[in-house]
Write a protein that holds these residues in place. Structure first.
Motif, PDB file in Angstrom:
ATOM      1  N   VAL A 182       6.750   5.459  46.829  1.00  0.00           N
ATOM      2  CA  VAL A 182       7.368   6.765  46.601  1.00  0.00           C
ATOM      3  C   VAL A 182       8.341   7.047  47.738  1.00  0.00           C
ATOM      4  O   VAL A 182       7.992   6.882  48.910  1.00  0.00           O
ATOM      5  N   ILE A 183       9.554   7.457  47.392  1.00  0.00           N
ATOM      6  CA  ILE A 183      10.539   7.874  48.395  1.00  0.00           C
ATOM      7  C   ILE A 183      10.433   9.385  48.552  1.00  0.00           C
ATOM      8  O   ILE A 183      10.696  10.136  47.605  1.00  0.00           O
ATOM      9  N   ALA A 184      10.012   9.831  49.716  1.00  0.00           N
ATOM     10  CA  ALA A 184       9.787  11.253  49.953  1.00  0.00           C
ATOM     11  C   ALA A 184      11.104  11.966  50.261  1.00  0.00           C
ATOM     12  O   ALA A 184      12.092  11.346  50.673  1.00  0.00           O
ATOM     13  N   LYS A 185      11.078  13.279  50.038  1.00  0.00           N
ATOM     14  CA  LYS A 185      12.212  14.159  50.378  1.00  0.00           C
ATOM     15  C   LYS A 185      13.525  13.592  49.845  1.00  0.00           C
ATOM     16  O   LYS A 185      14.488  13.344  50.584  1.00  0.00           O
ATOM     17  N   ALA A 186      13.559  13.385  48.535  1.00  0.00           N
ATOM     18  CA  ALA A 186      14.730  12.772  47.898  1.00  0.00           C
ATOM     19  C   ALA A 186      15.972  13.647  48.003  1.00  0.00           C
ATOM     20  O   ALA A 186      17.093  13.149  47.828  1.00  0.00           O
ATOM     21  N   ASP A 187      15.806  14.941  48.285  1.00  0.00           N
ATOM     22  CA  ASP A 187      16.979  15.824  48.366  1.00  0.00           C
ATOM     23  C   ASP A 187      17.771  15.627  49.645  1.00  0.00           C
ATOM     24  O   ASP A 187      18.802  16.267  49.842  1.00  0.00           O
ATOM     25  N   THR A 188      17.316  14.738  50.536  1.00  0.00           N
ATOM     26  CA  THR A 188      18.073  14.454  51.761  1.00  0.00           C
ATOM     27  C   THR A 188      19.112  13.356  51.553  1.00  0.00           C
ATOM     28  O   THR A 188      19.889  13.072  52.470  1.00  0.00           O
ATOM     29  N   LEU A 189      19.105  12.722  50.385  1.00  0.00           N
ATOM     30  CA  LEU A 189      20.068  11.667  50.082  1.00  0.00           C
ATOM     31  C   LEU A 189      20.873  12.041  48.846  1.00  0.00           C
ATOM     32  O   LEU A 189      20.361  12.699  47.935  1.00  0.00           O
ATOM     33  N   SER A 190      22.117  11.614  48.818  1.00  0.00           N
ATOM     34  CA  SER A 190      22.951  11.836  47.643  1.00  0.00           C
ATOM     35  C   SER A 190      22.524  10.880  46.536  1.00  0.00           C
ATOM     36  O   SER A 190      21.832   9.883  46.795  1.00  0.00           O
ATOM     37  N   PRO A 191      22.900  11.133  45.289  1.00  0.00           N
ATOM     38  CA  PRO A 191      22.520  10.212  44.196  1.00  0.00           C
ATOM     39  C   PRO A 191      22.973   8.779  44.430  1.00  0.00           C
ATOM     40  O   PRO A 191      22.224   7.840  44.142  1.00  0.00           O
ATOM     41  N   ARG A 211       9.889   6.886  54.136  1.00  0.00           N
ATOM     42  CA  ARG A 211      10.842   7.818  54.734  1.00  0.00           C
ATOM     43  C   ARG A 211      12.244   7.553  54.192  1.00  0.00           C
ATOM     44  O   ARG A 211      12.688   6.403  54.151  1.00  0.00           O
ATOM     45  N   PRO A 212      12.982   8.608  53.788  1.00  0.00           N
ATOM     46  CA  PRO A 212      14.305   8.406  53.168  1.00  0.00           C
ATOM     47  C   PRO A 212      15.391   8.116  54.196  1.00  0.00           C
ATOM     48  O   PRO A 212      16.301   8.920  54.421  1.00  0.00           O
ATOM     49  N   THR A 213      15.330   6.940  54.801  1.00  0.00           N
ATOM     50  CA  THR A 213      16.325   6.574  55.811  1.00  0.00           C
ATOM     51  C   THR A 213      17.659   6.175  55.181  1.00  0.00           C
ATOM     52  O   THR A 213      18.698   6.279  55.829  1.00  0.00           O
ATOM     53  N   GLY A 214      17.604   5.688  53.946  1.00  0.00           N
ATOM     54  CA  GLY A 214      18.819   5.235  53.289  1.00  0.00           C
ATOM     55  C   GLY A 214      19.237   3.835  53.675  1.00  0.00           C
ATOM     56  O   GLY A 214      20.253   3.333  53.187  1.00  0.00           O
ATOM     57  N   ASN A 270      13.452  18.444  37.215  1.00  0.00           N
ATOM     58  CA  ASN A 270      14.744  18.050  36.653  1.00  0.00           C
ATOM     59  C   ASN A 270      14.953  16.564  36.940  1.00  0.00           C
ATOM     60  O   ASN A 270      15.027  16.150  38.107  1.00  0.00           O
ATOM     61  N   ASP A 271      15.024  15.753  35.876  1.00  0.00           N
ATOM     62  CA  ASP A 271      15.155  14.304  36.060  1.00  0.00           C
ATOM     63  C   ASP A 271      16.452  13.918  36.756  1.00  0.00           C
ATOM     64  O   ASP A 271      16.548  12.819  37.324  1.00  0.00           O
ATOM     65  N   GLN A 272      17.452  14.786  36.721  1.00  0.00           N
ATOM     66  CA  GLN A 272      18.698  14.485  37.419  1.00  0.00           C
ATOM     67  C   GLN A 272      18.579  14.703  38.927  1.00  0.00           C
ATOM     68  O   GLN A 272      19.421  14.237  39.682  1.00  0.00           O
ATOM     69  N   HIS A 273      17.544  15.425  39.349  1.00  0.00           N
ATOM     70  CA  HIS A 273      17.372  15.720  40.770  1.00  0.00           C
ATOM     71  C   HIS A 273      16.363  14.773  41.436  1.00  0.00           C
ATOM     72  O   HIS A 273      16.528  14.406  42.593  1.00  0.00           O
ATOM     73  N   CYS A 274      15.285  14.421  40.713  1.00  0.00           N
ATOM     74  CA  CYS A 274      14.269  13.540  41.274  1.00  0.00           C
ATOM     75  C   CYS A 274      13.428  12.962  40.140  1.00  0.00           C
ATOM     76  O   CYS A 274      13.620  13.294  38.963  1.00  0.00           O
TER      77      CYS A 274
END
Length: 402
Positions: A170-179, A144-147, A256-260
């Motif tokens: 695997v870190i799921a839902k990577a779009d919930t965290l900033s780079p 879970r992407p808790t950060g 897109n490798d820059q996104h995930c």
């Protein structure tokens, strides 16, 4: 110049045999519910392989009585350029959904061990032509992407899985965290994996091939993979569509490798390291399980080559006084078995708890006995005091009568 013998044509023959027979590949997805495991599988194979529905309505399940965790198996045959692969997707619905998740990983661990044992039993049969193979070649554990950090449940499950299967975090839902948050989160997970001694799958570095070595290095540096799943195509430019997710602030592209890291994970599973995943399962995890189950080390001869494990012999004297050399057979050395170690630790813990409970119960009994003894002594003193008082009264009455 002499004509070539033809040995160099052997790889082509091997390629034809493999192309004809196809291959079997089994992927397990594990992790808490709601992390997009089904969406990722459908995105990975670009088809609706797993329907979005209640797991209780599906069939072909391996159930266990330990917890409400179930094992859901989806089978499919994929074909690409006349090459067929028998694909098995194993899901674990219900994992991590309870308030108390103690031993919730037991059904998953039991399933992996049972598949190894089932395949071993099939190998021991007279006919081995129609073997069913459900050994897990890769286990994707969704985080879970808790950060912040890994949960204790994640650490415990990953430690147990890493001894039995090729574990890929695997870190799921990577779009919930900033780079920046994702990089920090990845570094924390790597530190925990190293400190907790969790063995994750590492692609082999082929030093003789610089391109492959560089690609493997990129895969290793990207772990744990941050992924985003989507089954829809979105418009990223006028007339240009791509698989991704659309938000009010922009579009997230899956490839897109820059996104995930979706492309890197897909390359690891399906393009560059599928064979290594299969071979490492067969040659490492299964052989380790088989050696442990059969009670000996791999390659021991049990004295069949004219001697003991090290070729040594021992001298015996028969009834006639003749010296006879006999191979000295040593007992096989036991190797580490994760499952038995866990059961042993659980039994030790249970025994210790029982001993503590009995000691506490005996202490309580001792306290109750002491309190009861003090109460009886006090009652006895009171009775003696009353008796003495009554005797004095009797003496006074006798004196007054006189």
């Amino acid at each position: 110049m002499p004509e070539p013998v033809g040995v160099a044509n052997l790889p082509n023959q091997r390629y034809k045999i493999v192309s004809k027979d196809g291959a079997t590949f089994t992927i397990m997805v594990a992790g808490e519910s709601g992390l997009g495991k089904t969406t990722f599988i459908n995105t990975l194979f670009q088809t609706s392989l797993k329907p979005h529905q209640d797991p209780r309505n599906r069939h072909n399940k391996f159930t266990s009585s330990h917890q409400t965790v179930e094992i859901d198996i989806v089978r499919a045959i994929l074909e690409e350029k006349n090459f067929k692969i028998r694909l098995n997707i194993i899901d674990t619905p219900g994992f991590g959904n309870n308030v108390n998740n103690n031993d919730s990983w037991v059904p998953i661990i039991d399933f992996i061990d049972d598949q190894h044992e089932s395949f071993m039993r099939q190998e021991q049969q007279p006919s081995r032509l129609a073997k069913k193979d459900l050994r897990v070649h890769a286990c994707l554990y969704f985080i879970r992407p808790t950060g912040h950090s890994l949960k204790p449940l994640d650490i415990e499950v990953m430690k147990r899985l890493s001894t039995r299967v090729n574990l890929i975090p695997v870190i799921a839902k990577a779009d919930t965290l900033s780079p920046q948050e994702m990089d920090t989160f990845k570094n924390r997970i790597r530190e925990i994996i190293e400190v907790q001694d969790i063995n994750i799958y590492t692609p082999p570095l082929e030093l003789d091939d610089p391109a492959s070595a560089e690609h493997a290095k990129q895969l290793i540096e990207a772990m744990p993979f941050s992924i985003i799943g989507s089954e829809e195509d979105v418009e990223i430019a006028p007339g240009q569509f791509a698989r991704g997710r659309k938000y009010p602030w922009g579009v997230v592209e899956i490839e897109n490798d820059q996104h995930c890291d979706f492309k890197k994970l897909r390359s690891l599973l399906l393009r560059t390291n599928m064979l290594d995943l299969i071979l490492s399962t067969n040659e490492l995890h299964y052989e380790t399980f088989r050696a442990i189950k059969l009670g000996g080390d791999e390659g021991e001869n049990n004295g069949l080559n004219g001697g003991g494990e090290d070729g040594s012999t021992e001298e015996l004297i028969n009834e006639k006084g003749e010296v006879i050399k006999k191979p000295s057979i040593k007992k096989p050395r036991r190797v580490y078995n994760p499952k038995f170690k866990e059961e042993e630790d659980a039994l030790k813990k249970f025994f210790t708890e029982q001993v503590k409970a009995e000691e506490q119960r005996f202490r309580q009994w001792e306290t109750n006995i002491i309190n009861e003894r003090n109460r009886l002594n006090q009652d006895l003193e009171e009775m003696q005091s009353k008796l003495k008082s009554l005797e004095e009264q009797v003496k006074k009455l006798q004196i007054n009568k006189r």
